[in-house]
Structures are given as structure tokens and as C-alpha cells.
Design a protein around this motif. Structure first.
Motif, PDB file in Angstrom:
ATOM      1  N   VAL A 168       0.861  -1.190   0.000  1.00  0.00           N
ATOM      2  CA  VAL A 168       0.000   0.000   0.000  1.00  0.00           C
ATOM      3  C   VAL A 168       0.892   1.233   0.000  1.00  0.00           C
ATOM      4  CG1 VAL A 168      -1.821   1.246   1.222  1.00  0.00           C
ATOM      5  CG2 VAL A 168      -1.748  -1.251   1.327  1.00  0.00           C
ATOM      6  N   ARG A 169       0.587   2.175  -0.884  1.00  0.00           N
ATOM      7  CA  ARG A 169       1.350   3.422  -0.912  1.00  0.00           C
ATOM      8  C   ARG A 169       0.407   4.576  -1.223  1.00  0.00           C
ATOM      9  NH1 ARG A 169       2.069   5.041  -6.271  1.00  0.00           N
ATOM     10  NH2 ARG A 169       1.643   3.369  -7.747  1.00  0.00           N
ATOM     11  N   SER A 170       0.727   5.727  -0.674  1.00  0.00           N
ATOM     12  CA  SER A 170      -0.044   6.916  -1.016  1.00  0.00           C
ATOM     13  C   SER A 170       0.405   7.387  -2.388  1.00  0.00           C
ATOM     14  CB  SER A 170       0.179   8.009   0.035  1.00  0.00           C
ATOM     15  OG  SER A 170       1.541   8.335   0.130  1.00  0.00           O
ATOM     16  N   LYS A 171      -0.549   7.775  -3.233  1.00  0.00           N
ATOM     17  CA  LYS A 171      -0.206   8.163  -4.599  1.00  0.00           C
ATOM     18  C   LYS A 171       0.210   9.624  -4.685  1.00  0.00           C
ATOM     19  CE  LYS A 171      -3.743   6.786  -7.052  1.00  0.00           C
ATOM     20  NZ  LYS A 171      -4.615   6.262  -8.091  1.00  0.00           N
ATOM     21  N   LEU A 172      -0.501  10.499  -3.986  1.00  0.00           N
ATOM     22  CA  LEU A 172      -0.201  11.925  -4.108  1.00  0.00           C
ATOM     23  C   LEU A 172      -0.769  12.655  -2.907  1.00  0.00           C
ATOM     24  CD1 LEU A 172       1.008  14.015  -6.083  1.00  0.00           C
ATOM     25  CD2 LEU A 172      -1.283  14.326  -6.984  1.00  0.00           C
ATOM     26  N   TYR A 173       0.060  13.403  -2.236  1.00  0.00           N
ATOM     27  CA  TYR A 173      -0.423  14.247  -1.137  1.00  0.00           C
ATOM     28  C   TYR A 173      -1.222  15.389  -1.751  1.00  0.00           C
ATOM     29  CZ  TYR A 173      -0.266  17.301   2.951  1.00  0.00           C
ATOM     30  OH  TYR A 173      -0.607  18.114   4.003  1.00  0.00           O
ATOM     31  N   PHE A 174      -2.419  15.654  -1.219  1.00  0.00           N
ATOM     32  CA  PHE A 174      -3.369  16.500  -1.923  1.00  0.00           C
ATOM     33  C   PHE A 174      -2.926  17.956  -2.106  1.00  0.00           C
ATOM     34  CE2 PHE A 174      -4.576  16.791   2.492  1.00  0.00           C
ATOM     35  CZ  PHE A 174      -4.957  18.108   2.677  1.00  0.00           C
ATOM     36  N   GLN A 175      -1.956  18.466  -1.333  1.00  0.00           N
ATOM     37  CA  GLN A 175      -1.526  19.853  -1.518  1.00  0.00           C
ATOM     38  C   GLN A 175      -0.149  19.932  -2.178  1.00  0.00           C
ATOM     39  OE1 GLN A 175      -1.743  21.455   2.434  1.00  0.00           O
ATOM     40  NE2 GLN A 175      -3.859  22.075   2.199  1.00  0.00           N
ATOM     41  N   ASP A 176       0.434  18.811  -2.545  1.00  0.00           N
ATOM     42  CA  ASP A 176       1.787  18.794  -3.080  1.00  0.00           C
ATOM     43  C   ASP A 176       1.732  18.494  -4.571  1.00  0.00           C
ATOM     44  OD1 ASP A 176       4.462  18.423  -3.633  1.00  0.00           O
ATOM     45  OD2 ASP A 176       4.863  17.464  -1.714  1.00  0.00           O
ATOM     46  N   PRO A 177       2.271  19.379  -5.429  1.00  0.00           N
ATOM     47  CA  PRO A 177       2.188  19.141  -6.869  1.00  0.00           C
ATOM     48  C   PRO A 177       3.085  18.006  -7.352  1.00  0.00           C
ATOM     49  CG  PRO A 177       3.477  21.105  -6.413  1.00  0.00           C
ATOM     50  CD  PRO A 177       2.906  20.651  -5.098  1.00  0.00           C
ATOM     51  N   GLU A 178       4.102  17.624  -6.577  1.00  0.00           N
ATOM     52  CA  GLU A 178       5.004  16.562  -7.009  1.00  0.00           C
ATOM     53  C   GLU A 178       4.532  15.218  -6.471  1.00  0.00           C
ATOM     54  OE1 GLU A 178       9.104  17.124  -6.613  1.00  0.00           O
ATOM     55  OE2 GLU A 178       9.031  19.270  -7.006  1.00  0.00           O
ATOM     56  N   PRO A 179       4.532  14.182  -7.327  1.00  0.00           N
ATOM     57  CA  PRO A 179       4.104  12.856  -6.848  1.00  0.00           C
ATOM     58  C   PRO A 179       5.139  12.272  -5.900  1.00  0.00           C
ATOM     59  CG  PRO A 179       4.875  12.731  -9.099  1.00  0.00           C
ATOM     60  CD  PRO A 179       4.888  14.179  -8.729  1.00  0.00           C
ATOM     61  N   ARG A 180       4.731  12.071  -4.678  1.00  0.00           N
ATOM     62  CA  ARG A 180       5.615  11.435  -3.711  1.00  0.00           C
ATOM     63  C   ARG A 180       4.755  10.682  -2.711  1.00  0.00           C
ATOM     64  NH1 ARG A 180       8.189  16.761  -0.937  1.00  0.00           N
ATOM     65  NH2 ARG A 180       8.558  17.302  -3.089  1.00  0.00           N
ATOM     66  N   ALA A 181       5.285   9.616  -2.163  1.00  0.00           N
ATOM     67  CA  ALA A 181       4.534   8.790  -1.227  1.00  0.00           C
ATOM     68  C   ALA A 181       4.776   9.268   0.189  1.00  0.00           C
ATOM     69  CB  ALA A 181       4.941   7.329  -1.368  1.00  0.00           C
ATOM     70  N   ARG A 182       3.706   9.435   0.950  1.00  0.00           N
ATOM     71  CA  ARG A 182       3.832   9.772   2.362  1.00  0.00           C
ATOM     72  C   ARG A 182       3.701   8.515   3.209  1.00  0.00           C
ATOM     73  NH1 ARG A 182       0.727  13.914   5.034  1.00  0.00           N
ATOM     74  NH2 ARG A 182       2.713  14.533   5.898  1.00  0.00           N
ATOM     75  N   VAL A 183       3.080   7.487   2.662  1.00  0.00           N
ATOM     76  CA  VAL A 183       2.868   6.253   3.410  1.00  0.00           C
ATOM     77  C   VAL A 183       3.257   5.076   2.530  1.00  0.00           C
ATOM     78  CG1 VAL A 183       1.133   4.776   4.486  1.00  0.00           C
ATOM     79  CG2 VAL A 183       0.975   7.241   4.733  1.00  0.00           C
ATOM     80  N   LEU A 184       4.062   4.173   3.068  1.00  0.00           N
ATOM     81  CA  LEU A 184       4.421   2.929   2.400  1.00  0.00           C
ATOM     82  C   LEU A 184       4.325   1.817   3.432  1.00  0.00           C
ATOM     83  CD1 LEU A 184       7.741   4.059   0.670  1.00  0.00           C
ATOM     84  CD2 LEU A 184       5.583   3.636  -0.485  1.00  0.00           C
ATOM     85  N   TYR A 185       3.594   0.752   3.143  1.00  0.00           N
ATOM     86  CA  TYR A 185       3.631  -0.400   4.031  1.00  0.00           C
ATOM     87  C   TYR A 185       3.246  -1.665   3.286  1.00  0.00           C
ATOM     88  CZ  TYR A 185      -1.422   0.342   4.867  1.00  0.00           C
ATOM     89  OH  TYR A 185      -2.773   0.528   4.738  1.00  0.00           O
ATOM     90  N   VAL A 186       3.711  -2.781   3.800  1.00  0.00           N
ATOM     91  CA  VAL A 186       3.459  -4.094   3.230  1.00  0.00           C
ATOM     92  C   VAL A 186       2.713  -4.923   4.269  1.00  0.00           C
ATOM     93  CG1 VAL A 186       4.488  -6.238   2.401  1.00  0.00           C
ATOM     94  CG2 VAL A 186       5.453  -4.052   1.712  1.00  0.00           C
ATOM     95  N   ILE A 187       1.633  -5.571   3.836  1.00  0.00           N
ATOM     96  CA  ILE A 187       0.915  -6.511   4.691  1.00  0.00           C
ATOM     97  C   ILE A 187       1.363  -7.912   4.284  1.00  0.00           C
ATOM     98  CG2 ILE A 187      -1.341  -7.410   5.373  1.00  0.00           C
ATOM     99  CD1 ILE A 187      -2.473  -4.621   4.670  1.00  0.00           C
ATOM    100  N   ASP A 188       1.959  -8.610   5.216  1.00  0.00           N
ATOM    101  CA  ASP A 188       2.475  -9.957   4.963  1.00  0.00           C
ATOM    102  C   ASP A 188       1.303 -10.917   4.781  1.00  0.00           C
ATOM    103  OD1 ASP A 188       3.611 -12.464   5.014  1.00  0.00           O
ATOM    104  OD2 ASP A 188       4.978 -12.032   6.661  1.00  0.00           O
ATOM    105  N   GLY A 189       1.214 -11.549   3.621  1.00  0.00           N
ATOM    106  CA  GLY A 189       0.107 -12.464   3.339  1.00  0.00           C
ATOM    107  C   GLY A 189       0.089 -13.678   4.237  1.00  0.00           C
ATOM    108  N   ALA A 190       1.264 -14.129   4.713  1.00  0.00           N
ATOM    109  CA  ALA A 190       1.335 -15.316   5.564  1.00  0.00           C
ATOM    110  C   ALA A 190       0.834 -15.061   6.982  1.00  0.00           C
ATOM    111  CB  ALA A 190       2.771 -15.851   5.618  1.00  0.00           C
ATOM    112  N   THR A 191       1.165 -13.873   7.531  1.00  0.00           N
ATOM    113  CA  THR A 191       0.807 -13.576   8.919  1.00  0.00           C
ATOM    114  C   THR A 191      -0.336 -12.577   9.035  1.00  0.00           C
ATOM    115  OG1 THR A 191       2.391 -11.762   9.058  1.00  0.00           O
ATOM    116  CG2 THR A 191       3.190 -13.976   9.638  1.00  0.00           C
ATOM    117  N   LYS A 192      -0.693 -11.958   7.880  1.00  0.00           N
ATOM    118  CA  LYS A 192      -1.715 -10.911   7.808  1.00  0.00           C
ATOM    119  C   LYS A 192      -1.277  -9.663   8.571  1.00  0.00           C
ATOM    120  CE  LYS A 192      -4.604 -13.519   5.512  1.00  0.00           C
ATOM    121  NZ  LYS A 192      -3.676 -14.541   5.043  1.00  0.00           N
TER     122      LYS A 192
END
Length: 192
Positions: A168-192
């Protein structure tokens, strides 16, 4: 069925009628709509006088389905309701209407911050960036709810254990014209 049954939240709110009795803030939203129904009916934010049981005000124009934990705070000494959902909407407790902060030029939103003491040496910090932070008195960030306007979700084996994981990643911060991620995380499918 009552479609509001699982979607009702109730809080004690500061006394605004002057009778020394706390008011009741209630929020309800439709988790799903009956088939064919286009509008949400009866959903909204309500401030109720507990002495009479009657609403002091109601606001049925708010979108409450995506709101996280609501909080009552103070801005410039006035009680407000914070509605975190991508950004943080600030609602005046006196009349139930959104508060819009304008700059001195009147052209754009100023960046401002609101603080509420949570007790036990912690406080809540909200900003017009849409962020909510739980902070200790020493300045340590205990938890955060970052303001994200949109997210992208991708699936695949990201941990190397042959199970499907979710990225999961944020696509675009709503007040920032440049595309950058503010949130990045991975949910492990094995452990949830």
C-alpha cells in the motif's frame, strides 16, 4: 433493518447551552444503502441537549463513512470537532458548520495546528495538512494518522515466502504538486 445500527458513534461534548450539563455528540452514517436508494437518509452529525433529548443542531451534509476516530478539541479557545478522513475537517461545536481558515489575502488556506491534552503526558496534534499525531510531552511521536488523499494497492510476493502480500502506498499528497509517497507499508500475506 436499520442501516445505521452498526454505524452510530456517541460522545460527551462540552456544555454549550450554559446549563452545566455536557451535551451529546452523535454521528451516524450508512455503511451500505438499500438497493435503489440514491441518498443517505438520516445520516449526519448531531448535537443533542440531554435535558430535552432534542437536537441543538444537525449537519447532514458531511461525508462520515470514511472518518476515523472523531475528537473534540479547541481552536482559539472555541470547542471544535475534528473529523479525520484523508484530511482533517474542523466543525464548529456551536453550530455544526465547517470552519474554513483563510489567509490574510483570503486566497488560500493557512497552515495551522490544533492541540488537545489527552492526559497522562500525551497530547493530540492536528494540522491542516490532514495529519493527526499522538505526541508525548517530551516530543516523541507515539502514533500518527497521516493525511493521504489517495492510495494505490498492489499485490504480489513481496516477502519471498511464496504467499501473496499487499503493498500500500499513497499516490499523491493533496496539496503537493510533485508525486511522492507519504505512506508505504506491506501486509504480509502469511501472517496478515
Amino acid at each position: 433493518g436499520d442501516f445505521h445500527f452498526f454505524n452510530l458513534r456517541v460522545f460527551l461534548a462540552p456544555d454549550i447551552t450554559g446549563d452545566n450539563v455536557a451535551e451529546i455528540l452523535a454521528a451516524a452514517y450508512l455503511g451500505r444503502r438499500p438497493e435503489g436508494e440514491q441518498e443517505t437518509r438520516g445520516a449526519g452529525l448531531f448535537l443533542i441537549n440531554p435535558a430535552t433529548g432534542r437536537p441543538l443542531w444537525r449537519n447532514i451534509s458531511l461525508e462520515l463513512g470514511g472518518v476515523g476516530q472523531m475528537e473534540i478539541a479547541s481552536v482559539d479557545g472555541e470547542p471544535v470537532i475534528l473529523l479525520p478522513s484523508g484530511g482533517v475537517e474542523v466543525i464548529n461545536l456551536q453550530d455544526g458548520q465547517p470552519i474554513e481558515e483563510e489567509s490574510s489575502s483570503g486566497s488560500s488556506l493557512e497552515r495551522w495546528y490544533a492541540v488537545k491534552d489527552l492526559g497522562d503526558g500525551e497530547f493530540l496534534l492536528a494540522s491542516t495538512h490532514g495529519d493527526l499525531l499522538g505526541v508525548s510531552m517530551s516530543g516523541e511521536v507515539l502514533w500518527d494518522y497521516p493525511g493521504v488523499a489517495d492510495v494505490a494497492v498492489e499485490r504480489g510476493d513481496l516477502t519471498g515466502d511464496a504467499t501473496q502480500d499487499i503493498f500500500v502506498r499513497s499516490k499523491l499528497y493533496f496539496q503537493d504538486p510533485e508525486p511522492r509517497a507519504r505512506v508505504l507499508y506491506v501486509i504480509d500475506g502469511a501472517t496478515k
